[in-house]
Enzyme design. Sequence first.
Site, mmCIF file in Angstrom:
data_model
loop_
_atom_site.group_PDB
_atom_site.id
_atom_site.type_symbol
_atom_site.label_atom_id
_atom_site.label_comp_id
_atom_site.label_asym_id
_atom_site.label_seq_id
_atom_site.Cartn_x
_atom_site.Cartn_y
_atom_site.Cartn_z
ATOM 1 N N SER A 181 0.838 -1.203 0.000
ATOM 2 C CA SER A 181 0.000 0.000 0.000
ATOM 3 C C SER A 181 0.872 1.250 0.000
ATOM 4 O O SER A 181 1.729 1.391 -0.881
ATOM 5 C CB SER A 181 -0.944 -0.073 1.203
ATOM 6 N N HIS A 224 -7.181 -5.693 -1.494
ATOM 7 C CA HIS A 224 -6.023 -4.848 -1.217
ATOM 8 C C HIS A 224 -5.035 -5.469 -0.224
ATOM 9 O O HIS A 224 -3.835 -5.408 -0.395
ATOM 10 C CB HIS A 224 -6.526 -3.508 -0.676
ATOM 11 N N ASP A 260 -9.033 -4.829 -5.895
ATOM 12 C CA ASP A 260 -8.564 -3.860 -4.904
ATOM 13 C C ASP A 260 -9.438 -2.611 -4.978
ATOM 14 O O ASP A 260 -9.464 -1.914 -6.001
ATOM 15 C CB ASP A 260 -7.088 -3.513 -5.192
#
Lengths: 440, 437
Positions: free
Chosen positions: B242, B369, B334
């Site tokens: 991330s 994600h 995601d």
Amino acid sequence: MIVTLRLSTMSPPTSPILSVQPTRGLVDEKLKVVVESLPPGSPVTLHSLHHSEDEDYWEAFGHYVSDFRGMVSVSEDLSFGGTYTGKEDMGLLWSMRPVPGSRKGLRLRKMNVCSPMLHNISVYSGHVSEGFREQTPLTSVLVERWYMAPGVKRIDIMEKGVRGTLFIPPGPGPFPGLLDMWGGGGGLIEYRSALLASHGYVSLAMDYFNSQELESADLEFKYFETAFNIIKEHPQVIPDRVGMFGLSLGSLVTMHVAAESTIVKPRCCICVSGSHFYPRDRTIKEVIMEPRSNSHRLRIDENNHHVWRDMWIHLLDDPSKKVDVGKINCPILLVNGKDDQNVPADECAEDIALLMNAAGNGHLLSRVLYPDTGHLIEPPYSPHFRASNFKAAGVATKTVMLLWGGQTKPHSDAQEDAWRKILSFLQHNLYSSTPPRAKL
Amino acid sequence: MDRKRCTLKLLVQPSRGLVDEMFIILVQKAPSGFQLTVHALHKCEDGHSWEAFGHYTADTIGTVNVSEDPSLGGTYSGVEQMGLLWSLRPVPGSKPGLRLRKMNVQIPMEVTISVYQGHQTEGFMDQVPLASVVVERWYMAPGVSRIPITEDRLSATLFLPPGPGPFPGLLDLWGGGGQLVEYRASLLASHGIASLALDYLTAKIIMETGKMVDLQYFEKAYKILEQHPQVHGSSIGMLGLSLGTSITLKMAVYSEVMKLRCAVCISGCHMQPVDGSVEEILKYFNQNADRTRISEENELIWRDVLLPVPSDLAFKVDMGRLKCPLLVVVGEDDQNWPASESAMDMKEMMEQAGNSHLLTVLSYPNAGHLIEPPYTPHARASLFRSMATREKMMALWGGETAAHSLAQEDAWRKLLVFLRENLYSGTNPGTPSLSHL
């Protein structure tokens, strides 16, 4: 023209990769030790190091050669030297011995079962036989060996005069139970009970030397019956599935209680390295003192080790000095070593068989006898010692070096084989839904 | 079945394993054709209870082998050896938006595996199981050392594998939630890589000065690794998830100090202001905060904030200048970051520049994600406090549980191989053994 090949100094190391599976396992589980990314055909030493609770160092090692892929697999390859040779997947554990320069007469026993035994397994370049501490290994891993599976509960018992530790498997139960008794060294030895609980048996490890209760033979007998009942009455125990497990003196107690008790009915018995010489109406303490009064039968060998095996053989001819094994009415497994130098286990087992056959309950008896195996038949992969320091519990004697017997490799094989047979015997008699009847 | 006479046996091997190891669950001596539920229960550090279960039918000899037999229903179905872990979810009645994360890596996760009679779906806590065992799942192998790092005003933890070393090194960065999250670094150290988990959003220095860290903060962390006597200084990689990928890519491409041997980017993007550090990146994200969407379940979908992928080179990392191998892992579902779009653009940039041979993209359909180490439960959405907005909100991460869990398992295996190949010498005759994974 000379062409020199230069190795890049910027390339990362080609360090060998050591993998040991499992890194956290029970002491009776096998290890898979594999080394990869070695140069092909290179000699290496696999080494294991353990720092005991007594602060001694124990080590084992094997000499190997990597294959064309640069790999060594301990379970498949042969060791050509070290503390063990040949194809030995567990040699790095059972062949451990005190490092050179250690105190004499050591015995490796885990007293705190809530923490694991730690073994440092390392790979050294070349075939090394000494000076491991002064060298840096190529790589190493740390392995934990546990006597207690996760979820096993450990409970101190101080009840009705009985002192011991109870181990309960995880889960709702109810479970079969075991009364677990060691030998004349005394003390509260928990590791076998912890391991048995890890296999699904509620086990009570008993200390039967230091209690005030053991002043007379009568009281002493009641002590064992009380201990047995503590297990039987536990809410997580199946009351008619409680057995007894003894080693050495513990075997004697097991046989005696199984034969004579009108209150306690063990479902099955395991007697390791035991004799059935029980001078009736004498206490355990008195039995231990027996060697003192029979000291003319005590042998001391050329290494100054005390050999006790012949001290009671004369009792074979005297029925009043033996447990009345004809009265045992549950399956009983005898596990003995032919080279037991502490107790004449072989002769006793023969005699027990004769007596039981004469009494008509011989079908309950199973015996295993292992060649070149000594007295201390312990859970598998624990190191073997032919003799060690011994101080009889609760008796004012000095420490002596007692000869237990056995040759390391056959004794270790016996431990591994016996444990499997013991677990199978317990499974059949304490877990199976068919009534216990058959031999192993 | 009369519990008193029950001889059913439950065995889980190994009973103590690393979190990325598989286990075998065997039920034996059940009656032939017996219907049973295998159930997993875990109480996490926050005190919440998580459970998973599968419905099985014993065969003619009374055996159920979870690695071979199909689950006929429950929190997972089909033949799923590790379903009891990856399909864990908060027990009914739990507060919403929970996420399972291990903060204390020095003690294991304890999972109780039980067998219940019949095909049950609820009320497990009110019943007594037929059998149960406890299984430990560890983020740290024996002998791994955990070393808190505070020098140079860093907030970090170094995990060293057992043995003399030297070991390859790795900088491990998490995302916008901040905190010093150690579990991936400790797991990588358990695989032979000296790993440094770094807090760069909630670190002590930030709390004390009120300012975000500059790029030197990361370079200092790199130097700690490089200079460590048990780390092979020319064998250091970087891994980010991330927001951590933003830092990873910036450092991999632009840092004069960091000489990374390889980099891994999970669920991230290359879109960021090329100049500046964390502060500037967060400002850039906040600029388009109005592009966030809300789902039907009131979850925040953040992915559009970074879209479309800019063509202005001031706002994306110049991937053509990358000199080390890069592994990019993306989940196609995601909902938090536009990782797929970014991966496509990175590939294009690198193909044009002629360095695309350095790039490997692993793209997983229906994965979200939070692509974490394997067998950890999937959270499609959870409560999240963003360091960018300082607000707590329900963030939609995306992903469908079974597909996401498969992605985690596959990505982790490939990640370990990638790290091994790039951080160790490339001329090894044999492949490292990962067969127990």
